[in-house]
Design a protein around this motif. Sequence first.
Motif, PDB file in Angstrom:
ATOM      1  N   ALA A   5       0.797  -1.230   0.000  1.00  0.00           N
ATOM      2  CA  ALA A   5       0.000   0.000   0.000  1.00  0.00           C
ATOM      3  C   ALA A   5       0.826   1.276   0.000  1.00  0.00           C
ATOM      4  O   ALA A   5       0.348   2.330  -0.430  1.00  0.00           O
ATOM      5  N   ASN A   6       2.083   1.214   0.479  1.00  0.00           N
ATOM      6  CA  ASN A   6       2.903   2.418   0.560  1.00  0.00           C
ATOM      7  C   ASN A   6       3.704   2.684  -0.712  1.00  0.00           C
ATOM      8  O   ASN A   6       4.523   3.612  -0.749  1.00  0.00           O
ATOM      9  N   PHE A   7       3.489   1.866  -1.734  1.00  0.00           N
ATOM     10  CA  PHE A   7       4.186   2.056  -3.003  1.00  0.00           C
ATOM     11  C   PHE A   7       3.162   2.283  -4.112  1.00  0.00           C
ATOM     12  O   PHE A   7       2.108   1.647  -4.134  1.00  0.00           O
ATOM     13  N   HIS A   8       3.478   3.178  -5.021  1.00  0.00           N
ATOM     14  CA  HIS A   8       2.566   3.499  -6.125  1.00  0.00           C
ATOM     15  C   HIS A   8       3.348   3.519  -7.444  1.00  0.00           C
ATOM     16  O   HIS A   8       3.539   4.570  -8.065  1.00  0.00           O
ATOM     17  N   PRO A   9       3.848   2.345  -7.859  1.00  0.00           N
ATOM     18  CA  PRO A   9       4.648   2.289  -9.097  1.00  0.00           C
ATOM     19  C   PRO A   9       3.787   2.483 -10.327  1.00  0.00           C
ATOM     20  O   PRO A   9       2.592   2.183 -10.334  1.00  0.00           O
ATOM     21  N   ARG A  10       4.397   2.996 -11.363  1.00  0.00           N
ATOM     22  CA  ARG A  10       3.715   3.178 -12.645  1.00  0.00           C
ATOM     23  C   ARG A  10       4.020   1.968 -13.521  1.00  0.00           C
ATOM     24  O   ARG A  10       5.039   1.915 -14.215  1.00  0.00           O
ATOM     25  N   SER A  11       3.129   1.015 -13.471  1.00  0.00           N
ATOM     26  CA  SER A  11       3.373  -0.248 -14.176  1.00  0.00           C
ATOM     27  C   SER A  11       3.481  -0.058 -15.687  1.00  0.00           C
ATOM     28  O   SER A  11       4.109  -0.866 -16.375  1.00  0.00           O
ATOM     29  N   GLU A  12       2.888   1.038 -16.208  1.00  0.00           N
ATOM     30  CA  GLU A  12       2.968   1.260 -17.655  1.00  0.00           C
ATOM     31  C   GLU A  12       4.388   1.587 -18.112  1.00  0.00           C
ATOM     32  O   GLU A  12       4.687   1.545 -19.315  1.00  0.00           O
ATOM     33  N   LEU A  13       5.267   1.911 -17.155  1.00  0.00           N
ATOM     34  CA  LEU A  13       6.650   2.224 -17.509  1.00  0.00           C
ATOM     35  C   LEU A  13       7.514   0.971 -17.660  1.00  0.00           C
ATOM     36  O   LEU A  13       8.656   1.061 -18.111  1.00  0.00           O
ATOM     37  N   VAL A  14       6.985  -0.176 -17.258  1.00  0.00           N
ATOM     38  CA  VAL A  14       7.732  -1.419 -17.426  1.00  0.00           C
ATOM     39  C   VAL A  14       7.793  -1.749 -18.908  1.00  0.00           C
ATOM     40  O   VAL A  14       6.763  -1.874 -19.573  1.00  0.00           O
ATOM     41  N   VAL A  15       8.996  -1.860 -19.432  1.00  0.00           N
ATOM     42  CA  VAL A  15       9.161  -2.104 -20.869  1.00  0.00           C
ATOM     43  C   VAL A  15       9.650  -3.523 -21.119  1.00  0.00           C
ATOM     44  O   VAL A  15      10.314  -4.130 -20.268  1.00  0.00           O
ATOM     45  N   GLN A  16       9.333  -4.035 -22.266  1.00  0.00           N
ATOM     46  CA  GLN A  16       9.834  -5.340 -22.682  1.00  0.00           C
ATOM     47  C   GLN A  16      11.241  -5.154 -23.251  1.00  0.00           C
ATOM     48  O   GLN A  16      11.413  -4.528 -24.299  1.00  0.00           O
ATOM     49  N   PRO A  17      12.264  -5.637 -22.569  1.00  0.00           N
ATOM     50  CA  PRO A  17      13.634  -5.404 -23.049  1.00  0.00           C
ATOM     51  C   PRO A  17      13.917  -6.166 -24.327  1.00  0.00           C
ATOM     52  O   PRO A  17      13.268  -7.180 -24.614  1.00  0.00           O
ATOM     53  N   PRO A  18      14.879  -5.713 -25.099  1.00  0.00           N
ATOM     54  CA  PRO A  18      15.264  -6.461 -26.310  1.00  0.00           C
ATOM     55  C   PRO A  18      15.899  -7.787 -25.928  1.00  0.00           C
ATOM     56  O   PRO A  18      16.340  -7.985 -24.796  1.00  0.00           O
ATOM     57  N   GLU A  19      15.949  -8.681 -26.889  1.00  0.00           N
ATOM     58  CA  GLU A  19      16.557  -9.986 -26.624  1.00  0.00           C
ATOM     59  C   GLU A  19      18.056  -9.824 -26.424  1.00  0.00           C
ATOM     60  O   GLU A  19      18.720  -9.051 -27.120  1.00  0.00           O
ATOM     61  N   TYR A  20      18.576 -10.529 -25.440  1.00  0.00           N
ATOM     62  CA  TYR A  20      20.007 -10.403 -25.110  1.00  0.00           C
ATOM     63  C   TYR A  20      20.817 -11.445 -25.855  1.00  0.00           C
ATOM     64  O   TYR A  20      20.501 -12.633 -25.848  1.00  0.00           O
TER      65      TYR A  20
END
Length: 600
Positions: free
Chosen positions: A572-587
Amino acid sequence: MTACDSRSRSRNVKQSSILFALCRAKGKNAVNASVFGVGTDAITPPPPNPPPPRDPQKSRLVPGSWCARHQLDSQLLPTTQVDQLKPGDCFGELPLLQLRPHQHSVVAKERSCAWVIDRWQFKEILFKVPDSKLMEYISYLDRVSILDALSGEEKTSTAQALTEMSFNKGDVILQQGETGDSFYILFDGEVTVLINGKVVARLEASVEEHTAHHFGEKALISSQPRAATVQVASSQAKVLALDRIAFNALLGSLEDILRAQEDGRSRQTRVNRGLTLKPFQKIFRKDLMGVGLLGVGEFGAVELVAHRRADETFAMKSMSKALLVQKGKQNVALNEKHVLMYVLSPFIVQLFEAYSDSSTLYLLFEAALGGDLHGLYCRKRLYGSERHAAFYTAGSALALHYLHQRRIIYRDLRPENILLTQDGNIKLCDFGLAKFVAERTFTNCGIPDYYAPEMVLATGHGLELDWWCFGILLFELMSGKPPFESSNPMQIYVSILHGISKVAMPEGNTRAAGDLIKLLLKKEPLDRLPVKEGFGKLKEQRWFSEISWNSLSELQMDTPYKPNIRHKRDLANFHPRSELVVQPPEYEDDGTGWDANYPT
């Protein structure tokens, strides 16, 4: 095979294996006990479809009297024999060392015998203080009269907690007048002891002659000003160090131990076996499951995870290898792990484990579920509250002082990187920009609002940079914004070079806050208060008049705010912006091995 034959073969194996060469280079002789402690495995020829090779985290094999053949492990291509092993040959070293998948299958041709050592046993061998060195450390502690009250078990635990440090000629180990919290044993090299600038003694120690000297032991009892300066006179000096926080966490208060001895009271020997002085607990990533998102970063995310069998939660930070390589930031991940494995402070998040898989690096931390200061101040509208700002800046100051004593520069002090525990105490997090420094470093990093003049001018910066950031933090907590804030980065830089004298202090700011801000935001790094006059002078400022430094350092001071945390999985004390999570390129592994030694 007799026991003598078995030990003879083991000796031959150890002489030829790169794995055991590493153990010998580190002076580790415990590998005998580990190999024979596991015992031997009887290996029988496989069925027509043999099982896949074992997980490299679980085991490696040291063959004894047996033959085997390698097979390429592929579901698409037919297996091909590439080698045949004879008694005494080794295999599986690299997966054990680097946590990489096995590249071959090894199949017994006949009933065979193998010696086995798994990754965790090997890790214990490498990182455990060997018995011979441990006994030497204990002999050093036996010479410290203030520790005579400790039992043998307590001295052993104290010896295991000692940290080895190196200093170069001219380095100051202790500074007269500064408040101390660490005790040192000089075991190699020469130092001079100075009082009021005059040499009053010279201390010389030698590993070969087993001579040693100790100093600063009273710091294990209380925070007192150092009575003398200790400076390195030889080209290099090596010391063993132990700070009061680690000692208290391990054995309890030394003052209480001494008082019990003086009063003639019996006491129960206390060794806190649950304390993780170094992050080498066996916490497997497969035993962790996701609970929810805590935050989003440049290279990945931070997630709350729970242990499947224990009632415990952790914060796990993931970093995409592809993004790290793409942005040339591999050292960011490596430095963060390296620094955090070296520190143990109640004001810094504790690292427990580091993991690596084919595409991602992971760090497993303790979970501080009270949220960060930025979120707290915005939600509760605390900007301008002296009580809160004084408490949070005092804890941050103790964290910075602890790091600077170990020559670690933080470089990322800001409200977003200060977390709150369940009790409301602070912990610094995100050590991606931290590094060990001897003199100067020249990498520009951080956010422009917190840049110091020396970073703007690219003249190189040292530990003094953190005290500039500390002044910016104090200003922001009291006003709601940094002093040089602007939408135009170039305007920020110009304002920084013009200095704090051109900036109006926040309305309602007390003189105490304004005075301290001005003493910290000095253009010349060496003029900043803790640098010029010592950390003790910072603690004496009127701004901290309500702070009990001893109580705070022991986490015994009343906190101005206690977060509402209902249970160990409360997000409850965290409010992350999940839309900022990006799919990284293949390594795609570049073959340089930059991440090879990352896992703990």
